[in-house]
Design an enzyme around this catalytic site. Structure first.
Site, mmCIF file in Angstrom:
data_model
loop_
_atom_site.group_PDB
_atom_site.id
_atom_site.type_symbol
_atom_site.label_atom_id
_atom_site.label_comp_id
_atom_site.label_asym_id
_atom_site.label_seq_id
_atom_site.Cartn_x
_atom_site.Cartn_y
_atom_site.Cartn_z
ATOM 1 N N GLU A 120 20.153 44.123 22.806
ATOM 2 C CA GLU A 120 19.383 43.815 24.006
ATOM 3 C C GLU A 120 18.143 44.705 24.038
ATOM 4 O OE1 GLU A 120 21.878 44.620 27.442
ATOM 5 O OE2 GLU A 120 20.196 45.540 28.493
ATOM 6 N N GLY A 175 30.937 45.044 39.004
ATOM 7 C CA GLY A 175 29.838 45.266 38.068
ATOM 8 C C GLY A 175 28.577 44.483 38.376
ATOM 9 N N ASN A 180 26.632 40.389 25.919
ATOM 10 C CA ASN A 180 27.006 40.922 27.225
ATOM 11 C C ASN A 180 28.100 40.029 27.817
ATOM 12 O OD1 ASN A 180 24.118 40.954 26.433
ATOM 13 N ND2 ASN A 180 24.069 42.612 27.903
ATOM 14 N N TYR A 193 33.967 40.079 38.691
ATOM 15 C CA TYR A 193 33.913 38.667 38.274
ATOM 16 C C TYR A 193 35.291 38.017 38.304
ATOM 17 C CZ TYR A 193 29.180 39.829 37.026
ATOM 18 O OH TYR A 193 27.876 40.242 37.113
ATOM 19 N N MET A 217 22.170 40.125 32.643
ATOM 20 C CA MET A 217 22.049 39.271 31.441
ATOM 21 C C MET A 217 23.269 38.366 31.353
ATOM 22 S SD MET A 217 20.574 41.784 28.502
ATOM 23 C CE MET A 217 20.705 40.617 27.165
ATOM 24 N N HIS A 253 30.297 47.979 28.589
ATOM 25 C CA HIS A 253 31.072 46.760 28.356
ATOM 26 C C HIS A 253 32.518 47.058 27.968
ATOM 27 C CE1 HIS A 253 27.018 44.713 27.065
ATOM 28 N NE2 HIS A 253 27.057 44.950 28.366
HETATM 29 P P1 FDA Z 1 34.452 44.636 37.415
HETATM 30 O O1 FDA Z 1 34.381 46.019 36.867
HETATM 31 O O2 FDA Z 1 33.190 43.891 37.630
HETATM 32 O O3 FDA Z 1 35.202 44.669 38.829
HETATM 33 C C1 FDA Z 1 36.369 45.399 39.070
HETATM 34 C C2 FDA Z 1 36.426 45.760 40.543
HETATM 35 O O4 FDA Z 1 37.742 46.223 40.859
HETATM 36 C C3 FDA Z 1 35.474 46.895 40.930
HETATM 37 O O5 FDA Z 1 34.750 46.521 42.082
HETATM 38 C C4 FDA Z 1 36.414 48.079 41.193
HETATM 39 O O6 FDA Z 1 35.926 48.966 42.187
HETATM 40 C C5 FDA Z 1 37.685 47.386 41.643
HETATM 41 N N1 FDA Z 1 38.914 48.140 41.376
HETATM 42 C C6 FDA Z 1 39.311 48.662 40.191
HETATM 43 N N2 FDA Z 1 40.514 49.254 40.304
HETATM 44 C C7 FDA Z 1 40.895 49.093 41.594
HETATM 45 C C8 FDA Z 1 42.053 49.495 42.336
HETATM 46 N N3 FDA Z 1 43.054 50.188 41.760
HETATM 47 N N4 FDA Z 1 42.119 49.182 43.660
HETATM 48 C C9 FDA Z 1 41.106 48.496 44.257
HETATM 49 N N5 FDA Z 1 39.982 48.087 43.594
HETATM 50 C C10 FDA Z 1 39.895 48.383 42.278
HETATM 51 N N6 FDA Z 1 27.401 42.496 31.536
HETATM 52 C C11 FDA Z 1 26.666 41.394 31.271
HETATM 53 O O7 FDA Z 1 27.229 40.339 30.951
HETATM 54 N N7 FDA Z 1 25.291 41.450 31.353
HETATM 55 C C12 FDA Z 1 24.624 42.600 31.667
HETATM 56 O O8 FDA Z 1 23.391 42.613 31.748
HETATM 57 C C13 FDA Z 1 25.405 43.768 31.937
HETATM 58 N N8 FDA Z 1 24.795 44.970 32.211
HETATM 59 C C14 FDA Z 1 25.559 46.039 32.639
HETATM 60 C C15 FDA Z 1 24.943 47.200 33.095
HETATM 61 C C16 FDA Z 1 25.706 48.247 33.626
HETATM 62 C C17 FDA Z 1 25.032 49.499 34.123
HETATM 63 C C18 FDA Z 1 27.125 48.118 33.693
HETATM 64 C C19 FDA Z 1 27.980 49.207 34.274
HETATM 65 C C20 FDA Z 1 27.739 46.961 33.228
HETATM 66 C C21 FDA Z 1 26.970 45.926 32.691
HETATM 67 N N9 FDA Z 1 27.571 44.744 32.255
HETATM 68 C C22 FDA Z 1 26.800 43.665 31.908
HETATM 69 C C23 FDA Z 1 29.046 44.612 32.206
HETATM 70 C C24 FDA Z 1 29.614 43.790 33.358
HETATM 71 O O9 FDA Z 1 29.121 44.245 34.595
HETATM 72 C C25 FDA Z 1 31.145 43.876 33.292
HETATM 73 O O10 FDA Z 1 31.559 43.336 32.056
HETATM 74 C C26 FDA Z 1 31.813 43.107 34.413
HETATM 75 O O11 FDA Z 1 31.427 43.601 35.680
HETATM 76 C C27 FDA Z 1 33.334 43.177 34.285
HETATM 77 O O12 FDA Z 1 33.898 42.281 35.213
HETATM 78 P P2 FDA Z 1 35.398 42.446 35.679
HETATM 79 O O13 FDA Z 1 35.713 41.317 36.589
HETATM 80 O O14 FDA Z 1 36.241 42.640 34.481
HETATM 81 O O15 FDA Z 1 35.468 43.843 36.489
#
Ligand code: FDA
Length: 503
Positions: free
Chosen positions: A356, A110, A480, A15, A117, A442
């Site tokens: 949830e 993610g 979430n 995101y 959600m 999270h």
């Molecule tokens: P995010 O983790 O999305 O993205 C980081 C990216 O950077 C990844 O693609 C990773 O591979 C990459 N990366 C990391 N380090 C790197 C490096 N050194 N070099 C290159 N690339 C790198 N939230 C919500 O609001 N509603 C929901 O329903 C859910 N449900 C849910 C289910 C499951 C199974 C999970 C795992 C998570 C959720 N979440 C959620 C949480 C939500 O997905 C999460 O909060 C966000 O994806 C976080 O967004 P970010 O932009 O912080 O990082």
């Protein structure tokens, strides 16, 4: 070695990274995005991009020989996890002492694996967590902008009341109601119009075929369909996949220098590349970004990072649990994978919890109500660099998880008492574990807004260095988190593009 340079680099394509890249691209700034996962757009031999949850293959998890699903067992049996071949699969589980963190890998981060959600926190709690942010501006401008871009929609209440696919949610709502608890619909980014076609048999099933944590082949408005499509459409944004940023430093002219490993699908490093840029945006997620910055500070490549880098990390109070319903309170053999309702007891000052109502689609009646409780756990931990092993460690303790568990238990004891029901003991391993207290969906914090950064995500100690992801959120947001992460990134970009990049 040749250094590839770009005016702006974005690390990570979740995101925070997506918002940064779109807004940079729209401003006419050439931007390179580095993502360690793959682009999920080509079908495997089964004709599908993502594998199913019931028959996971190599596409399911990030370089594993066996899947590590959150619900490890059923009737204590190890029937859930499967052997797989190592591959850059879409879901990763990052292990630290006492806590593991689920994250998505691939273009979209993610958004590829989550439940979709799309919840906006209550304004009073946002203000409590972000006292220096103008909440009126967030709720008036940035949250609405984020929700519109993400394609947030709501389920048709009439369809919800009648469809077999949400019987499990209605059963949980009834149980909560019997305890005097309030439930509330929550929006989602899954296209509910599409879901109704799935139910009618006129569209290929995805949310109604058990697809979620290993990716959705249809219906889900993941970031590749929204922000990334728009970012690439600017013509100024290029995404490099299977490239993992290993370290960050700064050259004498003030540009940032990145050392990046390009891997193949076996995980082997096929090339180590150098990149340089003027503006660097960190969107690697709470653990990805924080690990990079802690390592940079403590190995001396970015020595002016302050002591707040690595601190203020929390699990959003996550605790998963299951309840056993009475035989007459069926959940149905068919469950949609997208959650649409929560038990909202956040206003209960003694024990604030938002739970949830989670799906557990197994294709047969199992009478289980599953929940992901978000508790107001005040515990926080720090990441530290261990020079002996070269690893970044997280100082989270089992006692800190116990705080989330006791809060979740208080709420669900009320529900069990009112319904004369019990917990399920067979879902989280071979013991009799009721509360899954050792993982979070999270992860939040590590580079908290206003502490490791200024009030707009500019990293303290350096200029033209920004954090735009979940590491800005101080460990808990009560719901979430992705809508909040997206909205905060929109706020940062609106400010930075005016103040920092003007000629
Ligand atoms: P995010 O983790 O999305 O993205 C980081 C990216 O950077 C990844 O693609 C990773 O591979 C990459 N990366 C990391 N380090 C790197 C490096 N050194 N070099 C290159 N690339 C790198 N939230 C919500 O609001 N509603 C929901 O329903 C859910 N449900 C849910 C289910 C499951 C199974 C999970 C795992 C998570 C959720 N979440 C959620 C949480 C939500 O997905 C999460 O909060 C966000 O994806 C976080 O967004 P970010 O932009 O912080 O990082």
């Amino acid at each position: 070695d040749a250094v590839e340079s770009a005016p702006a680099i974005v690390i990570g394509s979740g995101y925070g990274g997506a918002v940064a890249a779109l807004r940079l691209g729209q401003a006419g700034i050439r931007t390179v995005v580095l993502e360690m996962g793959r682009l999920w757009n080509t079908a495997g031999s089964d004709g599908k991009v993502f594998c199913s949850t019931s028959a996971p293959d190599q596409r399911s998890m990030w370089f594993r020989t066996r899947t590590e699903a959150p619900l490890a067992t059923f009737l204590w049996l190890d029937v859930v996890n499967k052997d797989i071949g190592p591959y850059p699969g879409v879901l990763d589980r990052v292990h630290y002492d006492n806590m593991s963190v689920y994250v998505g890998r691939g273009v979209g981060g993610g958004s590829l694996v989550n439940g979709g959600m799309a919840v906006t926190p209550v304004k009073s709690y946002f203000t409590e967590q972000f006292p220096t942010v103008d909440a009126d501006e967030m709720y008036g401008t940035h949250y609405p902008r984020a929700r519109a871009m993400l394609g947030v929609n709501t389920i048709d209440p009439a369809w919800f009341e009648s469809t077999e696919w949400y019987r499990f949610t209605r059963t949980s709502r009834k149980a909560a109601g019997n305890a005097g608890l309030k439930t509330t619909f929550v929006p989602n980014v899954y296209d509910f119009g599409y879901m109704q076609q799935e139910a009618a048999g006129t569209a290929t099933k995805s949310a109604l075929a058990g697809e979620v944590i290993y990716g959705n082949n249809q219906g889900k408005r993941s970031l590749d369909k929204t922000y990334w499509a728009a970012a690439l459409g600017t013509g100024n944004v290029t995404i490099h996949t299977l490239e993992k940023v290993r370290s960050l430093s700064r050259a004498g002219d003030g540009s940032y220098v990145l050392t990046v490993d390009r891997i193949d699908t076996t995980g082997a490093v096929v090339e180590t590349k150098q990149y340089s840029c003027t503006y660097l945006f960190l969107g690697g997620g709470s653990v990805g970004t924080t690990e990079l910055l802690v390592r940079a500070r403590d190995t001396g490549t970015l020595p002016d990072l302050n002591s707040a880098v690595g601190a203020g990390w929390g699990t959003n109070g996550n605790t998963m649990l299951g309840r056993a319903n009475h035989v007459w309170d069926t959940v149905g053999a068919n469950e949609a994978t997208m959650p649409v309702m929560g038990i909202d007891d956040w206003a209960n000052a003694d024990n604030p919890v938002f739970a949830e109502i989670a799906p557990l689609p197994m294709g047969f009646e199992h009478w289980i109500s599953l929940y992901l409780a978000i508790t107001k756990n005040p515990e926080r931990a720090s990441f530290t660099y261990d020079s002996a092993s070269g690893a970044v460690k997280l100082g989270w303790t089992a006692a800190q998880s116990a705080v989330s568990v006791s809060m979740a238990k208080k709420l669900f004891d009320r529900i069990n008492l009112a319904n004369a029901t019990i917990y399920r003991y067979d879902l989280f391993g071979s013991g009799s574990k009721v509360f899954a207290d050792d993982f979070t969906y999270h992860p939040l914090g590590g580079c908290v807004l206003g502490k490791a950064t200024d009030d707009y995500g500019r990293v303290k100690g350096y200029d033209r260095l920004y954090v735009t992801d979940g590491s800005l959120v101080p460990g808990n947001i009560g719901v979430n988190p992705f809508v909040t992460i997206t909205a905060l990134a929109e706020r940062t970009m609106a400010r930075v593009l005016v103040e920092d990049t003007a000629p």
